[in-house]
Design a protein around this motif. Sequence first.
Motif, PDB file in Angstrom:
ATOM      1  N   GLY A  92       4.701   8.818   6.544  1.00 13.92           N
ATOM      2  CA  GLY A  92       3.303   9.171   6.758  1.00 13.92           C
ATOM      3  C   GLY A  92       2.349   8.217   6.059  1.00 13.92           C
ATOM      4  O   GLY A  92       1.319   7.831   6.625  1.00 13.92           O
ATOM      5  N   MET A  93       2.691   7.809   4.837  1.00 11.90           N
ATOM      6  CA  MET A  93       1.834   6.878   4.116  1.00 11.90           C
ATOM      7  C   MET A  93       1.896   5.473   4.710  1.00 11.90           C
ATOM      8  O   MET A  93       0.908   4.737   4.690  1.00 11.90           O
ATOM      9  N   SER A 143     -17.895  -3.775 -10.601  1.00  9.56           N
ATOM     10  CA  SER A 143     -17.039  -3.294  -9.507  1.00  9.56           C
ATOM     11  C   SER A 143     -16.758  -4.358  -8.458  1.00  9.56           C
ATOM     12  O   SER A 143     -15.772  -4.250  -7.726  1.00  9.56           O
ATOM     13  N   VAL A 144     -17.607  -5.377  -8.378  1.00 13.57           N
ATOM     14  CA  VAL A 144     -17.387  -6.434  -7.382  1.00 13.57           C
ATOM     15  C   VAL A 144     -16.099  -7.201  -7.675  1.00 13.57           C
ATOM     16  O   VAL A 144     -15.579  -7.912  -6.804  1.00 13.57           O
ATOM     17  N   SER A 145     -15.593  -7.065  -8.901  1.00 18.87           N
ATOM     18  CA  SER A 145     -14.353  -7.753  -9.273  1.00 18.87           C
ATOM     19  C   SER A 145     -13.116  -7.017  -8.783  1.00 18.87           C
ATOM     20  O   SER A 145     -12.010  -7.566  -8.832  1.00 18.87           O
ATOM     21  N   ILE A 146     -13.291  -5.774  -8.338  1.00 21.34           N
ATOM     22  CA  ILE A 146     -12.150  -4.992  -7.856  1.00 21.34           C
ATOM     23  C   ILE A 146     -11.758  -5.486  -6.466  1.00 21.34           C
ATOM     24  O   ILE A 146     -12.594  -5.507  -5.562  1.00 21.34           O
ATOM     25  N   PRO A 147     -10.515  -5.909  -6.246  1.00 26.87           N
ATOM     26  CA  PRO A 147     -10.106  -6.350  -4.907  1.00 26.87           C
ATOM     27  C   PRO A 147     -10.140  -5.185  -3.936  1.00 26.87           C
ATOM     28  O   PRO A 147      -9.949  -4.027  -4.321  1.00 26.87           O
ATOM     29  N   MET A 148     -10.381  -5.489  -2.672  1.00 23.40           N
ATOM     30  CA  MET A 148     -10.495  -4.438  -1.660  1.00 23.40           C
ATOM     31  C   MET A 148      -9.235  -3.582  -1.587  1.00 23.40           C
ATOM     32  O   MET A 148      -9.306  -2.364  -1.399  1.00 23.40           O
ATOM     33  N   ILE A 149      -8.090  -4.216  -1.741  1.00 21.23           N
ATOM     34  CA  ILE A 149      -6.848  -3.453  -1.649  1.00 21.23           C
ATOM     35  C   ILE A 149      -6.720  -2.475  -2.823  1.00 21.23           C
ATOM     36  O   ILE A 149      -6.014  -1.460  -2.726  1.00 21.23           O
ATOM     37  N   GLY A 150      -7.435  -2.748  -3.913  1.00 22.19           N
ATOM     38  CA  GLY A 150      -7.428  -1.848  -5.055  1.00 22.19           C
ATOM     39  C   GLY A 150      -7.999  -0.478  -4.693  1.00 22.19           C
ATOM     40  O   GLY A 150      -7.510   0.557  -5.163  1.00 22.19           O
ATOM     41  N   PHE A 151      -9.035  -0.465  -3.859  1.00 26.97           N
ATOM     42  CA  PHE A 151      -9.610   0.805  -3.413  1.00 26.97           C
ATOM     43  C   PHE A 151      -8.592   1.590  -2.587  1.00 26.97           C
ATOM     44  O   PHE A 151      -8.507   2.811  -2.690  1.00 26.97           O
ATOM     45  N   ALA A 152      -7.837   0.867  -1.770  1.00 27.96           N
ATOM     46  CA  ALA A 152      -6.807   1.526  -0.964  1.00 27.96           C
ATOM     47  C   ALA A 152      -5.714   2.099  -1.848  1.00 27.96           C
ATOM     48  O   ALA A 152      -5.251   3.225  -1.631  1.00 27.96           O
ATOM     49  N   TYR A 153      -5.299   1.334  -2.866  1.00 38.04           N
ATOM     50  CA  TYR A 153      -4.277   1.823  -3.791  1.00 38.04           C
ATOM     51  C   TYR A 153      -4.713   3.136  -4.445  1.00 38.04           C
ATOM     52  O   TYR A 153      -3.955   4.105  -4.498  1.00 38.04           O
ATOM     53  N   ILE A 154      -5.926   3.150  -4.959  1.00 39.94           N
ATOM     54  CA  ILE A 154      -6.425   4.326  -5.679  1.00 39.94           C
ATOM     55  C   ILE A 154      -6.574   5.517  -4.740  1.00 39.94           C
ATOM     56  O   ILE A 154      -6.093   6.629  -5.030  1.00 39.94           O
ATOM     57  N   ILE A 213       0.844  -1.205   0.000  1.00 42.60           N
ATOM     58  CA  ILE A 213       0.000   0.000   0.000  1.00 42.60           C
ATOM     59  C   ILE A 213       0.873   1.246   0.000  1.00 42.60           C
ATOM     60  O   ILE A 213       0.631   2.207  -0.742  1.00 42.60           O
ATOM     61  N   THR A 214       1.914   1.227   0.821  1.00 41.73           N
ATOM     62  CA  THR A 214       2.801   2.382   0.940  1.00 41.73           C
ATOM     63  C   THR A 214       3.560   2.645  -0.348  1.00 41.73           C
ATOM     64  O   THR A 214       3.584   3.774  -0.859  1.00 41.73           O
ATOM     65  N   VAL A 215       4.189   1.602  -0.894  1.00 38.69           N
ATOM     66  CA  VAL A 215       5.018   1.760  -2.094  1.00 38.69           C
ATOM     67  C   VAL A 215       4.171   2.167  -3.296  1.00 38.69           C
ATOM     68  O   VAL A 215       4.540   3.077  -4.056  1.00 38.69           O
ATOM     69  N   VAL A 216       3.037   1.502  -3.492  1.00 38.08           N
ATOM     70  CA  VAL A 216       2.174   1.816  -4.638  1.00 38.08           C
ATOM     71  C   VAL A 216       1.644   3.242  -4.545  1.00 38.08           C
ATOM     72  O   VAL A 216       1.689   4.004  -5.520  1.00 38.08           O
ATOM     73  N   SER A 217       1.147   3.618  -3.370  1.00 39.53           N
ATOM     74  CA  SER A 217       0.563   4.955  -3.216  1.00 39.53           C
ATOM     75  C   SER A 217       1.608   6.049  -3.357  1.00 39.53           C
ATOM     76  O   SER A 217       1.358   7.077  -3.995  1.00 39.53           O
ATOM     77  N   VAL A 218       2.796   5.839  -2.782  1.00 41.46           N
ATOM     78  CA  VAL A 218       3.847   6.854  -2.888  1.00 41.46           C
ATOM     79  C   VAL A 218       4.388   6.935  -4.320  1.00 41.46           C
ATOM     80  O   VAL A 218       4.637   8.028  -4.836  1.00 41.46           O
ATOM     81  N   SER A 219       4.552   5.796  -4.982  1.00 40.36           N
ATOM     82  CA  SER A 219       5.054   5.786  -6.364  1.00 40.36           C
ATOM     83  C   SER A 219       4.076   6.475  -7.312  1.00 40.36           C
ATOM     84  O   SER A 219       4.454   7.359  -8.094  1.00 40.36           O
ATOM     85  N   CYS A 220       2.811   6.079  -7.234  1.00 36.21           N
ATOM     86  CA  CYS A 220       1.786   6.714  -8.073  1.00 36.21           C
ATOM     87  C   CYS A 220       1.604   8.169  -7.676  1.00 36.21           C
ATOM     88  O   CYS A 220       1.433   9.047  -8.534  1.00 36.21           O
ATOM     89  N   GLY A 221       1.653   8.422  -6.367  1.00 37.26           N
ATOM     90  CA  GLY A 221       1.517   9.791  -5.885  1.00 37.26           C
ATOM     91  C   GLY A 221       2.647  10.683  -6.362  1.00 37.26           C
ATOM     92  O   GLY A 221       2.442  11.864  -6.640  1.00 37.26           O
ATOM     93  N   PHE A 222       3.844  10.108  -6.482  1.00 35.04           N
ATOM     94  CA  PHE A 222       4.982  10.882  -6.965  1.00 35.04           C
ATOM     95  C   PHE A 222       4.775  11.296  -8.422  1.00 35.04           C
ATOM     96  O   PHE A 222       5.067  12.435  -8.804  1.00 35.04           O
ATOM     97  N   LEU A 223       4.257  10.382  -9.240  1.00 40.32           N
ATOM     98  CA  LEU A 223       3.990  10.704 -10.645  1.00 40.32           C
ATOM     99  C   LEU A 223       2.899  11.774 -10.756  1.00 40.32           C
ATOM    100  O   LEU A 223       3.034  12.746 -11.520  1.00 40.32           O
ATOM    101  N   ILE A 224       1.830  11.589  -9.983  1.00 42.95           N
ATOM    102  CA  ILE A 224       0.744  12.577  -9.986  1.00 42.95           C
ATOM    103  C   ILE A 224       1.250  13.915  -9.477  1.00 42.95           C
ATOM    104  O   ILE A 224       1.008  14.968 -10.070  1.00 42.95           O
ATOM    105  N   GLY A 225       1.963  13.865  -8.358  1.00 44.36           N
ATOM    106  CA  GLY A 225       2.455  15.090  -7.740  1.00 44.36           C
ATOM    107  C   GLY A 225       3.435  15.843  -8.613  1.00 44.36           C
ATOM    108  O   GLY A 225       3.413  17.086  -8.661  1.00 44.36           O
ATOM    109  N   THR A 226       4.299  15.106  -9.319  1.00 38.35           N
ATOM    110  CA  THR A 226       5.272  15.760 -10.210  1.00 38.35           C
ATOM    111  C   THR A 226       4.557  16.475 -11.345  1.00 38.35           C
ATOM    112  O   THR A 226       4.898  17.608 -11.697  1.00 38.35           O
ATOM    113  N   ALA A 227       3.556  15.810 -11.924  1.00 36.47           N
ATOM    114  CA  ALA A 227       2.788  16.422 -13.013  1.00 36.47           C
ATOM    115  C   ALA A 227       2.069  17.685 -12.533  1.00 36.47           C
ATOM    116  O   ALA A 227       2.097  18.728 -13.208  1.00 36.47           O
TER     117      ALA A 227
END
Length: 237
Positions: free
Chosen positions: A168-169, A95-106, A25-39
């Motif tokens: 923090g994440m 949407s039922v096919s989306i794993p619960m951790i997927g919501f956390a990632y997003i 959760i930490t690595v995915v969110s920070v990595s994706c967040g870094f790309l979003i944040g940089t843009a």
Amino acid sequence: MKLDFEFIWTAFVALLGAVPTSLAITVVSVSCGFLIGTAVALSRHFRIPVISQVGTAYVTFIRGTPMITHLLLIYFGLPILVDAAAESLGIGFRSVSIPMIGFAYIAFSITAGAYMSEVVRSGLLAVNRGQLEAAYSVGMTTPQALRRIVLPQALAASLPNLSNMLIGMLHGSTLAFTVSVVEINAKAQIVATTNWKFFEAYLAAALLFWGLTFIIERLTALAEKRFRLNDRGGVSS
């Protein structure tokens, strides 16, 4: 009350199984967040029409609302959008096919993106504007100047804040239990229900988080040292 040290160790060992989930959760969110944040940071730094205003609104909204609210909005709102889009397009996916951790990632990626944009923007502001102008004077394009000169220096200046963001994440990943994701804190609660020794279980969780935080701090310190040793005027090959 007498502490059960044996159970603290038992709980600690049991919690190790939840570490990969918390780290993911930490690595995915920070990595994706870094790309979003940089843009977002670049759009605001160069004042790109419309996009910079949208980025500012995004940062203001996310930073002004709690992290758990973002998670719940995604958890309850995303299925509505996905199901409506799938139905209109005639797709069988639901949407039922989306794993619960997927919501956390997003949700956490969106949260991290807003905070990361301010981290990156502060790093950009720390780089002397004259270096960008010097890059233009020798024929570099803006992407080349950013890649070779500006962003490496901005990243080096932002490392302490990036470390804080990562920590923090990691701690914020405990909120994932609200959407039934079993991370470290949720696992501690599950382990404690076997004999109601919640204090010992959460103490084991605290020790585990402390250890992970210490590792992140040490790795960041090594990265800062490496950046200082390799600093040759900010130019990256």
